[in-house]
Design an enzyme around this catalytic site. Structure first.
Site, short mmCIF file in Angstrom:
data_model
loop_
_atom_site.label_atom_id
_atom_site.label_comp_id
_atom_site.label_asym_id
_atom_site.label_seq_id
_atom_site.Cartn_x
_atom_site.Cartn_y
_atom_site.Cartn_z
N SER A 160 -10.16 10.76 11.11
CA SER A 160 -11.05 9.86 10.37
C SER A 160 -11.37 8.66 11.24
O SER A 160 -10.52 8.14 11.96
CB SER A 160 -10.42 9.46 9.04
OG SER A 160 -9.27 8.70 9.26
N ASP A 210 -6.71 8.01 2.11
CA ASP A 210 -6.08 8.78 1.03
C ASP A 210 -7.13 9.54 0.22
O ASP A 210 -6.89 10.67 -0.22
CB ASP A 210 -5.31 7.84 0.10
CG ASP A 210 -4.39 6.92 0.87
OD1 ASP A 210 -3.90 7.34 1.94
OD2 ASP A 210 -4.17 5.78 0.43
N1 LIG Z 1 -17.02 1.17 6.46
C1 LIG Z 1 -17.13 2.40 5.94
N2 LIG Z 1 -18.35 2.90 5.57
C2 LIG Z 1 -18.48 4.13 5.08
N3 LIG Z 1 -17.43 4.98 4.90
C3 LIG Z 1 -16.19 4.55 5.24
C4 LIG Z 1 -15.96 3.25 5.77
N4 LIG Z 1 -14.63 3.11 6.02
C5 LIG Z 1 -14.06 4.28 5.66
N5 LIG Z 1 -14.98 5.15 5.20
C6 LIG Z 1 -14.78 6.54 4.76
O1 LIG Z 1 -13.40 6.80 4.59
C7 LIG Z 1 -12.93 7.78 5.52
C8 LIG Z 1 -11.53 7.44 5.97
O2 LIG Z 1 -11.54 6.14 6.51
P1 LIG Z 1 -10.54 5.62 7.65
O3 LIG Z 1 -10.67 4.13 7.64
O4 LIG Z 1 -10.83 6.30 8.92
O5 LIG Z 1 -9.13 6.14 7.10
P2 LIG Z 1 -7.70 5.43 7.10
O6 LIG Z 1 -7.65 4.65 5.81
O7 LIG Z 1 -6.74 6.57 7.10
O8 LIG Z 1 -7.61 4.58 8.34
C9 LIG Z 1 -13.98 7.80 6.63
O9 LIG Z 1 -14.01 9.04 7.28
C10 LIG Z 1 -15.26 7.51 5.83
O10 LIG Z 1 -15.72 8.69 5.19
O1 LIG Z 2 3.33 4.41 3.02
P1 LIG Z 2 2.67 3.44 3.96
O2 LIG Z 2 2.28 4.12 5.23
O3 LIG Z 2 3.55 2.23 4.16
O4 LIG Z 2 1.33 2.94 3.32
C1 LIG Z 2 1.33 2.39 2.02
C2 LIG Z 2 0.09 1.68 1.68
O5 LIG Z 2 -1.08 2.20 2.30
C3 LIG Z 2 -2.15 2.24 1.36
O6 LIG Z 2 -2.25 3.51 0.81
C4 LIG Z 2 -3.45 2.07 2.02
O7 LIG Z 2 -3.62 3.10 3.02
P2 LIG Z 2 -5.00 3.54 3.62
O8 LIG Z 2 -5.97 2.42 3.50
O9 LIG Z 2 -4.68 3.91 5.06
O10 LIG Z 2 -5.47 4.76 2.87
C5 LIG Z 2 -1.72 1.35 0.24
O11 LIG Z 2 -2.31 1.70 -0.95
C6 LIG Z 2 -0.23 1.68 0.23
O12 LIG Z 2 0.55 1.02 -0.62
#
Ligand SMILES: Nc1ncnc2c1ncn2[C@@H]1O[C@H](COP(=O)(O)OP(=O)(O)O)[C@@H](O)[C@H]1O
Ligand SMILES: O=P(O)(O)OC[C@H]1O[C@](O)(COP(=O)(O)O)[C@@H](O)[C@@H]1O
Length: 309
Positions: A221, A253
């Site tokens: 992602s 998630d």
């Molecule tokens: N700024 C954004 N604009 C549009 N879609 C987003 C944006 N940020 C995240 N997303 C969506 O959420 C998905 C996962 O986001 P990402 O930030 O890469 O995951 P993580 O929370 O695991 O770091 C992306 O592939 C996209 O589809």
């Molecule tokens: O279990 P970890 O890796 O400490 O992450 C926990 C936290 O990450 C989050 O899910 C956010 O994660 P993402 O933005 O990467 O999806 C919070 O909601 C959560 O409490």
């Protein structure tokens, strides 16, 4: 049925601020939203919103654990947790007009060797009616670094599909058990290979390295740039349209939840990628974590570009 595992559950507190944070001053919170958190519980809410049956599993304890179960009751999500002596953690996400989102993640309480053993013994029974199992996030203190490796082996022995979404040593060890799918982001890839990713070619190269280990679906992602999928059918890029982001916490998630639904429904890889990008990007339009407006997802979906590379 999709079982979502969250070993390090949390009460996620979203603080909505009307003013920009000024460090070193007293800030008053305009609105608080509490949700059952830790990555896997965000996954569970998204799976339910996508219309599939879901069950949450993992560890909960103390008053926060009781509160977390009541939040899941309110969300209509069933659960089968291992109850532990430690207190379930809290994680805070401060949303302000200046910085956007600032997260404070607690490490989580200690899980004893006995509690871990008891959970692993019950695990095959917990997932017996599941087509897909998701394993997300960090593990609490005291747990072996090979915990996900062991759990993936159990899921695969039962012939079920399993998605792993974690980082660091847990990801490295988990990969050795060859889950059906992994979804690292750019940071997690950099940590895994101890490198700096500089281009899309780099990302594809490292995704292929993971795929070649024997993992059928590798999704990387890339935030607002969408995601890359490497699978038997080829390499695909899914690009969301430009949107007015509200809160990106839980986007990863949401993507895992949507892919779990896609695996359960045996969707074609390019359809699965489009669906997952639309759901994850719709989550970025919601101020609450791990939720989306289905109408917005449908609107975004029409503008997600799937490119075969
Ligand atoms: N700024 C954004 N604009 C549009 N879609 C987003 C944006 N940020 C995240 N997303 C969506 O959420 C998905 C996962 O986001 P990402 O930030 O890469 O995951 P993580 O929370 O695991 O770091 C992306 O592939 C996209 O589809
Ligand atoms: O279990 P970890 O890796 O400490 O992450 C926990 C936290 O990450 C989050 O899910 C956010 O994660 P993402 O933005 O990467 O999806 C919070 O909601 C959560 O409490």
């Amino acid at each position: 049925m999709i079982t979502t595992v969250t070993l390090n559950a949390s009460i996620d507190k979203a603080y909505h601020m009307t003013q920009k944070i000024e460090n070193g001053t007293v800030m008053r919170v305009a609105e608080t939203h509490n949700s059952a958190g830790g990555k896997g519980l965000n996954v569970a809410r998204v799976v339910k919103l996508c219309g599939s049956d879901t069950k949450a599993a993992g560890f909960v304890g103390g008053y926060n654990g009781q509160y977390l179960e009541s939040l899941l009751d309110a969300d209509g999500i069933s659960y089968e947790f291992e109850h532990i002596n430690g207190e379930t953690r809290s994680c805070i996400n401060i949303l302000d007009p200046g910085y956007g989102s600032t997260e404070y993640l607690e490490g989580g309480c200690e899980v004893t060797a006995e509690e871990e053993t008891s959970f692993l013994e019950r695990f095959p029974g917990i997932i017996r009616n599941s087509d897909v199992v998701t394993i997300s996030g960090s593990a609490p203190r005291g747990m072996g670094r090979d915990i996900y490796q062991k759990m993936i082996r159990i899921v695969k022995k039962l012939g079920r599909k399993v998605i792993l979404d974690t980082s660091g040593e847990y990801l490295k060890r988990g990969l050795e058990s060859l889950p059906t799918m992994v979804k690292p982001n750019k940071d997690e890839i950099e940590m895994l290979f101890d490198i700096k990713v500089r281009s899309q070619e780099d990302v594809i190269g490292y995704a292929q390295k993971i795929y070649e280990k024997g993992i059928p679906y590798v999704v990387i992602s890339l935030g607002g740039e969408g995601a890359l999928l490497v699978c038997k059918k080829g390499i695909y890029q899914g690009k969301p349209p430009r949107i007015e982001v509200v809160n990106t916490v839980g986007c990863g998630d949401s993507m895992v939840g949507a892919f779990a639904v896609a695996l359960e429904r045996n969707m074609e890889p390019e359809d699965a990628l489009k669906f997952a990008v639309a759901v994850a990007s719709a989550n970025a339009l919601s101020s609450n974590t791990g939720t989306f407006d289905p109408a917005k997802r449908d609107e975004i979906s029409q503008n997600v570009k799937i490119i075969k590379l």
